[in-house]
Design a protein around this motif. Structure first.
Motif, PDB file in Angstrom:
ATOM      1  N   GLN A 747       0.939  -1.163   0.164  1.00 47.86           N
ATOM      2  CA  GLN A 747       0.002   0.096  -0.055  1.00 47.86           C
ATOM      3  C   GLN A 747       0.632   1.315  -0.018  1.00 47.86           C
ATOM      4  N   VAL A 750       2.157   1.766  -3.586  1.00 48.57           N
ATOM      5  CA  VAL A 750       1.187   2.261  -4.785  1.00 48.57           C
ATOM      6  C   VAL A 750       0.908   3.751  -4.423  1.00 48.57           C
ATOM      7  N   GLU A 754       1.533   6.510  -7.157  1.00 51.15           N
ATOM      8  CA  GLU A 754       0.144   7.489  -7.493  1.00 51.15           C
ATOM      9  C   GLU A 754       0.784   8.993  -7.298  1.00 51.15           C
ATOM     10  N   ALA A 769       1.342   3.395 -12.161  1.00 52.53           N
ATOM     11  CA  ALA A 769       0.370   3.589 -10.974  1.00 52.53           C
ATOM     12  C   ALA A 769      -0.763   2.693 -11.096  1.00 52.53           C
ATOM     13  N   CYS A 772       0.370  -0.987 -10.607  1.00 52.82           N
ATOM     14  CA  CYS A 772       0.477  -1.344  -9.132  1.00 52.82           C
ATOM     15  C   CYS A 772      -0.943  -1.369  -8.397  1.00 52.82           C
ATOM     16  N   ARG A 773      -1.714  -0.520  -8.481  1.00 49.61           N
ATOM     17  CA  ARG A 773      -3.158  -0.510  -7.950  1.00 49.61           C
ATOM     18  C   ARG A 773      -3.812  -1.639  -8.608  1.00 49.61           C
ATOM     19  N   GLU A 777      -5.072  -4.618  -5.845  1.00 48.83           N
ATOM     20  CA  GLU A 777      -6.613  -4.728  -5.428  1.00 48.83           C
ATOM     21  C   GLU A 777      -7.085  -6.173  -6.365  1.00 48.83           C
TER      22      GLU A 777
END
Length: 930
Positions: A747, A750, A754, A769, A772-773, A777
């Motif tokens: 987290q 990320v 971002e 971004a 990785c997100r 998720e």
């Protein structure tokens, strides 16, 4: 009449080895042979035979000789060799030396010129380059010989050198050690056997030697020069008799040492000729008649009779460019027969005479050093003057002169400051630091301390040791600095803080450097300050980085002195253009800056340009070209002793080797990088080094350790403001962290990525971004959007890694068809990269989720054969087949000759060839389908 050379006896195996080496050279292979041994053992004679054999095979023969009393000019022995093949080349080298003031620059330009001459000649046919007595060669000659050997590895060049076994300089040992590692050969000549000595004596004497003569000749210890000169001396003195076909010793006693033998021969000359010869021995192995006349206070015309007598007796030779002793041992014997106290006085007379002729302090320095006694302040002053004149061109010589001045005169801070500066120019930073501390212990005047510390700070910077540079810079601020020194020091401090990762201080120092440099009219300080500001914004993720760097380039372009260009603004601009995905512009800027640095001889800058171009090629997926560029950086750095910015030169090959599943090579490169950090402290590229180490940890099953390492690096980066490393290190951290359930580090990574994407706004950052997100998720659509965004960027490897992540998440979501589609896109890129490790990893991860791609064809580019060659390598091969030299190929491809050499090394390995000739033949055969 001068004596002919002694017959060559008892060296059949050595001659066979030299003959074999020459034969290999005629087939296009380079060969290196060092002939070493004691004085008089036959090194020169063997070299003469090699030259005769080489000429018979069509070689061009270039021969030079080093001399310990030659005026201390760089490249003297090589200049001598080139002069025999054409005076224009010697004039070119002299012009290059005369036109420069910095050692690194003058050395680089001269070495480039000499190397180009040798390459051009070797392309026209085989060349024998012989240099005698490298144990006394100047540092410039030794550096040039190292460079020539590297540049002509694939050309028909025979390098045959001679040397005494000891004492030998570190530079000579380094040359020999490097050559031996590359299959060079060392021939150590030992004494002749008894029967060989008998044969030699018989050939000289014209008959079989008798028992008494053999017994006496054995006292020469198998030294062919001693034996032959002894017999010749007996013949000249009539101290032999002939009876029954045997030649016998007819004297009562024999001199116990060869020196006595030579002295007896000298005494057979007229008194005038003997005195002239003794004085000539003080001048050195070679000397000008005008210098001899000046020392003797006689007109040159009056020296003609005694000099003719000495030539006729075989003591001297007249090669046409002055006079020289026929053999160094003869000169040594005459010289050492002069009592030491008288020799000292004679060197003082030579000093005064040459000085009276208008000779420079550099020209008379060897005689000053040999005439000086303890407490001779005038001599110490002359040596210091000579050192100041020569330090820019030959710092090693300056060090020798200053150390001698230190021996005979009392230490003072200015002398030690000069010595520390010269040591720094030589790259001997540890020694420079020791001497500098000695100077500081004397509590020097403020202006001396300031100069001393600013010089040390710059030296540490060039050696890639920013923390030590900062220590010196901080101390210099308390010394007495003029405005120009102060502005330059502030600029160097800003760069050292940047390389150490302290962005806040680097920014403040850079702004101060720009202000101070503007006020004091120091373009270097202004340019460096702007360049540092550009990288501060680069690391923080601001697109304004490009603007700062462009301003720095403009300052350098407006500076007529060229000093601002030493700040390497094009390196900074190139990297900043890479940051915002303007790859074509970045390459143009880096290539132009590289050409400018080569043209100015700013050799220390070249590794920075090679590393920048290597980064470009790593990002756009031309990994073989990336490795070639960083290998060129390491080669230049090793050749010229610079270290700044080299960490990436180890990290990039490690990353390529890792992804190509060569873990041993990756481990070796990472360890070399870690050693560099250990010796030089924190520096640019340390985060990437940790990235490479983390990947190796994951490969060994220690994924949690890898996550902890990368998380710690990024946590420190955030504290320092180094946010752009998030999108380099972040994706692998997120992938590994999710795999082991470490959601916290994932987290954090990320969030950092971002934040950078929001600041920079480039497609690459947006894609990273999203990627990785999406992994964090488990969102396949976000990953597909990442791939679409990557397709608009030039960073093809990153697109492939995003495809791998997307394929795995799609497979987990039951969207197998889409998983196969993006997996095949990744597979195509991985195969082109030769990235077998991520390819196999992806296939394994998909199989775990029940998805198989079916037949996937080959797994990456082959590692050998013609199919293994990259487009760039194939173009290099084509140009080699056309007969182009490395510099010509470099000009055609707009790269450096060091990069071409690196490409050729890989081509040779892949095709299994050893020379350019073999490569050209293989290229013809391949094109014709044979």
């Amino acid at each position: 009449m001068a004596q002919p050379p002694a017959p060559l006896v008892g060296r059949s195996s050595e001659l066979a080895l030299l003959s074999d080496a020459l034969e290999q050279v005629t087939r296009g292979h380079q060969r290196f042979v060092l002939v070493e041994g004691e004085p008089g053992i036959g090194k020169t004679r063997l070299l003469q035979e090699a030259a005769v054999a080489a000429r018979g095979l069509g070689f061009e023969v270039l021969d030079g000789r080093a001399d310990d009393l030659t005026t201390p000019r760089p490249f003297s022995a090589l200049a001598d060799a080139l002069d025999r093949g054409g005076g224009a080349h010697l004039a070119e080298v002299r012009a290059l030396l005369a036109a420069t003031t910095s050692d690194a620059e003058s050395q680089y330009r001269a070495i480039e010129a000499v190397g180009t001459v040798l390459e051009d000649r070797a392309r026209g046919g085989p060349v024998l380059l012989s240099v005698e007595d490298i144990h006394v060669a100047d540092a410039g000659t030794l550096a040039a010989l190292r460079s020539i050997r590297r540049r002509t590895r694939a050309l028909p060049v025979a390098m045959v050198l001679t040397s005494r076994i000891e004492p030998r300089s570190k530079g000579a040992d380094l040359l020999v050690d490097e050559a031996v590692r590359d299959d060079g050969v060392v021939l150590r000549l030992g004494p002749l056997a008894d029967d060989e000595v008998v044969q030699l004596v018989g050939e000289i004497a014209g008959g079989a030697p008798g028992r008494r003569l053999v017994a006496q000749v054995r006292r020469a210890g198998g030294n062919p020069l001693f034996a032959s000169e002894f017999v010749r001396s007996l013949l000249e003195e009539g101290a032999v008799s002939s009876a029954g076909g045997a030649v016998e010793f007819a004297g009562e006693r024999v001199p116990e040492e060869f020196t006595a033998l030579v002295v007896r021969r000298v005494r057979q000359l007229s008194d005038d000729a003997a005195d002239v010869l003794r004085t000539a021995s003080v001048l050195g192995q070679r000397f000008a008649p005008a210098a001899l006349a000046a020392v003797l206070s006689r007109p040159v015309s009056s020296l003609m009779p005694p000099l003719r007598e000495a030539v006729a007796a075989g003591f001297l030779a007249d090669p046409g460019d002055g006079l020289s002793f026929r053999h160094g041992l003869v000169r040594d014997a005459i010289y050492t027969d002069i009592p030491p106290s008288i020799r000292t006085t004679m060197h003082a007379e030579v000093w005064r005479a040459l000085e009276g002729q208008g000779a420079s302090a550099v020209d008379v320095a060897p005689h000053v050093a040999l005439s000086a006694t303890a407490g001779d302040l005038e001599a110490a002053g002359a040596l210091r003057t000579a050192a100041r004149q020569v330090v820019g061109r030959a710092p090693e010589t300056a060090v020798e002169l200053l150390e001698r001045a230190r021996e005979i005169g009392p230490d003072d801070a200015q002398l030690l400051a000069d010595l520390a500066t010269a040591l720094g120019w030589c790259g001997r930073v540890d020694d420079a630091q020791t001497v500098a501390q000695d100077a500081l212990n004397l509590r020097p005047p403020g202006h001396v301390e300031g100069t001393l510390r600013t010089g040390l700070a710059r030296a540490f910077l060039l050696q890639g040791r920013p923390q030590e540079a900062l220590t010196q810079a901080a101390a210099a601020e308390h010394a007495e600095l003029d405005p120009v020194e102060a502005a330059a020091l502030r600029a160097d401090s800003s760069l050292a803080h940047l390389l150490s990762g302290d962005l806040a201080t680097a920014e403040r120092e850079a702004d101060t450097a720009v202000s101070a440099g503007t006020t004091a009219a120091v373009p270097y300080a202004v340019c460096t300050g702007l360049a540092v500001r550009s990288f501060v914004d680069n690391f923080r993720g601001y697109p304004s980085a490009v603007r700062w760097a462009q301003e720095a380039v403009e300052v350098a372009a407006r500076d007529p002195s060229g000093e601002a260009a030493r700040a390497c603004p094009s390196v900074f601009l190139g990297h900043n253009l890479l940051l915002v995905d303007r790859f074509e512009e970045a390459e143009q800027v880096l290539r132009a800056g590289q050409r400018d640095a080569m043209g100015r001889g700013s050799v220390w800058q070249l590794p920075l340009y090679h590393v920048g171009l290597g980064m470009l090629r790593f990002f756009d997926g031309r990994w073989d070209d990336a490795v070639a560029e960083v290998e060129a950086a390491l080669d230049v750095a090793d050749e010229f002793g610079v270290r700044i910015g080299l960490l990436y030169g180890h990290v990039l090959p490690a990353m390529v080797a890792f992804h190509r599943d060569d873990l041993a090579a990756a481990e070796g490169a990472v360890r070399r990088g870690e050693d560099l950090v250990s010796s030089g402290g924190p520096q640019a590229g340390a985060g990437w080094l940790a990235w490479a180490r983390a990947l190796l940890l994951e490969a060994s099953g220690r994924t949690e350790d890898a996550v902890a390492l990368l998380a710690g690096v990024l946590e420190l980066d955030r504290a320092l403001g180094l946010l752009t490393e998030y999108w380099s290190l972040g994706p692998d951290l997120v992938r590994m962290a999710v795999a082991v359930g470490a959601t916290g580090p994932a987290q954090d990574a990320v969030a950092g990525i971002e934040e950078v994407a929001e600041r920079l706004g480039t497609s690459t950052d947006q894609a990273a971004a999203l990627r990785c997100r999406g992994v964090l998720e488990d969102d396949p659509d976000m990953l597909l959007a990442s791939i679409e965004t990557y397709r608009t960027t030039p960073r093809h490897p990153e697109r492939a890694f995003a495809c791998e992540d997307a394929a795995v998440v799609l497979a987990s979501a039951g969207r197998s068809d889409e998983a196969v589609t993006v997996a095949k896109e990744a597979l195509d890129v991985f195969e082109e990269l030769g990235a077998t490790r991520p390819l196999n990893r992806m296939l394994a991860r998909l199989r775990e989720r029940g998805v198989r791609l079916g037949a996937t064809g080959r797994r990456g580019r082959p590692r050998s054969g013609w199919e293994a060659l990259t487009p760039t390598e194939l173009e290099v091969v084509r140009l080699v087949a056309e007969g182009m030299s490395n510099p010509e190929i470099a000009g055609r491809l707009f790269v450096s000759r060091h990069t071409v050499a690196s490409h050729l090394k890989h081509v040779f390995q892949k095709l299994g060839v050893r020379s350019r000739a073999e490569l050209a033949a293989a290229a013809v055969a391949h094109s014709s389908g044979r």
